[in-house]
Design a protein around this motif. Structure first.
Motif, short mmCIF file in Angstrom:
data_model
loop_
_atom_site.label_atom_id
_atom_site.label_comp_id
_atom_site.label_asym_id
_atom_site.label_seq_id
_atom_site.Cartn_x
_atom_site.Cartn_y
_atom_site.Cartn_z
N GLN A 48 -34.30 34.59 47.76
CA GLN A 48 -33.03 34.49 48.47
C GLN A 48 -31.88 35.09 47.65
O GLN A 48 -31.07 35.86 48.17
N MET A 49 -31.87 34.75 46.35
CA MET A 49 -30.79 35.25 45.49
C MET A 49 -30.84 36.78 45.35
O MET A 49 -29.82 37.45 45.40
N ASP A 99 -41.94 37.58 45.11
CA ASP A 99 -41.74 36.47 44.18
C ASP A 99 -42.23 35.19 44.84
O ASP A 99 -41.99 34.99 46.04
N ASP A 100 -42.90 34.32 44.08
CA ASP A 100 -43.41 33.09 44.69
C ASP A 100 -42.32 32.03 44.84
O ASP A 100 -42.52 31.04 45.51
N SER A 101 -41.15 32.26 44.24
CA SER A 101 -40.04 31.31 44.38
C SER A 101 -39.12 31.75 45.52
O SER A 101 -38.53 32.84 45.48
N ALA A 102 -39.01 30.87 46.53
CA ALA A 102 -38.17 31.20 47.70
C ALA A 102 -36.70 31.34 47.30
O ALA A 102 -35.99 32.20 47.82
N SER A 103 -36.25 30.47 46.35
CA SER A 103 -34.82 30.53 45.96
C SER A 103 -34.53 31.85 45.24
O SER A 103 -33.47 32.44 45.41
N MET A 104 -35.49 32.32 44.43
CA MET A 104 -35.29 33.60 43.74
C MET A 104 -35.23 34.75 44.74
O MET A 104 -34.39 35.63 44.64
#
Lengths: 412, 121
Positions: B16-17, B9-14
């Motif tokens: 992480q979750m 996923d290109d979103s780090a927060s995603m």
């Protein structure tokens, strides 16, 4: 020419028919003449018709060629007109847009700045989202671990564990029960001791009876010894030896009396002490009974309190579990909310990407305007369809369609 | 040996979750920020589960899934798509490429756990 020759031939032949003598001959001659004239005229007519058709076709081709030329000329004129019109339009557009070209030049520079700001917002919100999710996930993890640990401790305290080890509270209950049993055992032992003491007193009384009997024997022996001494004195010299025996016998009776007294004294002392022990044992039994009853009551209360404490702890644990579950649910909701950062990021990117393309187009447009070119290509573009291809989320498309219902920005 | 999962996923927060959620279920997690990196990690970590986004730079999710399926080792590895993309046509493309399940963001950790259990048997 051929027609003239034909006409001349007919006239000459007609004149000859006047000259020919005889009616029948004249009729035959006229018939032949008419037939010949008919075929001759038909041939002449066909020839003329062919000439006319050829002439007409030639004229048609000429006219068609002329029409084509005219059409081409018209097309060229139209093109020329269109070019003139276009040029005029361009000039008008240029005239209209010239004042904003310089302004546009400056505004185009702003778009990358705005995009940069939006990207910075994405970066910051992403970091914040990461921090938030990390914190909440850690809270969730810790809450779950806490419940697990408390459950384990509670299990150790109150419930039987699987590996045959009893819990602390169950062990305490068992120890306390044993203490009550031991108290009862001690009371029983004391009771037995009391009973044994009573028997000792009984036996001491029996010994005293026996000693009393020996007292009588000692008294009788003493009387007997005195009598024997009197009788020995009466016998004179012959009774001297007997006197010694009587004396020894008296002494023995006196010793026996003295020993009996001592035995009496000891038995009395033992009896008294035993009675004292008996009395104390009786007190002990009474006290032991009281203590056992008291301890039993206290232990019963203590066990009741332990059971209450276990029940309360179990309730608290259930509450703690419920709170942890509730916390997990809340955090789950927060996790969902935090994901809107990612969704927002993508939506902002869906704004940035078209803006970047707009910026490129505006740059080229600016150059075109500076080169007095046309705005027509930009104006004719279907921006709505272009944006639909950019958007991936239903919400984005819905918002765009709602906006388009109110504002037809494509035609403006 | 522990269960291994790969998150792309290109979103780090995603990432992480998803990582936290899988960690709770005992998964060992590797991460990648696009399809290209995802393929590198795939051959490095040999995961038993892959979770991927669709819209990513370098290589998008559909291309990534197609590439994963070309390797015989990962022909039957469960691939969960976790994306904001809700278009049916795109879901069809994902299915054709070899996706096992499709979750539209935002997701709840419980939902993800449920789907993971379902696809991993």
């Amino acid at each position: 020419m051929k027609v003239l020759i034909a006409h001349s031939s007919i006239i000459i032949l007609s004149a000859l028919s006047v000259i020919i003598p005889g009616t029948t001959a004249k009729l035959i001659y006229i018939t032949v003449l008419l037939t010949g004239s008919f075929f001759l005229i038909r041939r002449l007519l066909r020839s003329e018709k062919q000439k006319i058709v050829t002439a007409c076709e030639s004229e048609k081709a000429r006219l068609e060629e002329k029409l084509k030329r005219k059409e081409k000329e018209l097309e060229e004129k139209e093109q020329e007109y269109s070019n003139i019109r276009k040029e005029k339009d361009n000039q008008e557009i240029d005239k209209a847009f010239k004042p904003i070209t310089s302004s546009l030049r400056e505004k185009v520079k702003i778009i990358p700045v705005l995009n940069g700001q939006l990207r910075a917002v994405i970066e910051h919100t992403e970091k914040a989202a990461m921090d938030l999710s990390k914190s909440f996930m850690n809270i969730n993890k810790k809450a779950k671990e806490q419940v697990k640990e408390v459950s384990a401790v509670f299990g150790d305290l109150s419930e039987e564990s699987g590996d045959n080890n009893q819990s602390v509270l169950l062990s305490m209950k068992e120890v306390l029960s044993r203490i009550i049993t031991n108290f009862n055992s001690v009371t029983e032992i004391i009771k037995k001791s009391q009973s044994a003491t009573a028997k000792i007193i009984e036996r001491a009384e029996a010994v005293k009876d026996i000693v009393r009997k020996t007292d009588n024997i000692a008294d009788s022996s003493k009387v007997l010894a005195i009598n024997a001494t009197i009788e020995a004195a009466r016998a004179g010299a012959h009774g001297k030896g007997f006197s010694v025996v009587a004396s020894e016998f008296r002494k023995l009776a006196e010793d026996s009396e003295s020993a009996n007294k001592e035995i009496h004294s000891i038995i009395d002392k033992v009896t008294e002490e035993t009675r004292h022990v008996y009395k104390e044992t009786e007190e002990g039994v009474k006290r032991s009974n009281e203590i056992t009853m008291e301890a039993g009551e206290m232990l019963k209360n203590a066990l009741g309190q332990i059971n209450n404490a276990i029940a309360q702890a179990r309730d608290k644990l259930a509450d703690l579990s419920r709170h942890a579950e509730s916390l997990a649910r809340d955090i789950s909701t927060i996790v969902v909310s935090i994901q809107f950062q990612d969704i927002t990021r993508q939506r902002i990117e869906h704004v940035i990407e078209p803006l970047e393309e707009f910026a490129k187009e505006l740059n080229s447009l600016k150059e075109e305007l500076e080169n007095s070119s046309s705005l027509a290509d930009f104006a004719s573009r279907d921006h709505a369809a272009w944006l639909v291809n950019k958007y991936t989320m239903e919400t984005e498309k819905e918002l765009m369609n709602r906006t388009l219902m109110n504002v037809d920005f494509c035609s403006e | 040996m522990g269960k291994k999962a790969l998150i792309v996923d290109d979103s780090a927060s995603m990432r992480q979750m998803i990582n936290f959620t899988l960690d709770e279920e005992g998964w060992e997690v590797a991460e990648a920020s696009n399809g290209k990196e995802g393929l590198d990690q795939l051959h490095l970590t040999h995961p038993q589960l892959v979770i991927t986004d669709i819209h990513m730079p370098e290589m998008n999710g559909i291309e990534f899934i197609k590439n994963v399926r070309t390797a015989s080792e990962f022909k039957f590895t469960p691939i969960i798509v976790l994306t904001t993309e809700s278009e049916k046509s795109m879901q069809e493309k994902g299915k054709e490429a070899g996706a096992t399940a499709w979750i539209v963001k935002p997701f709840t950790p419980e939902k993800l756990k449920e789907v993971v259990k379902k696809v991993c048997g």
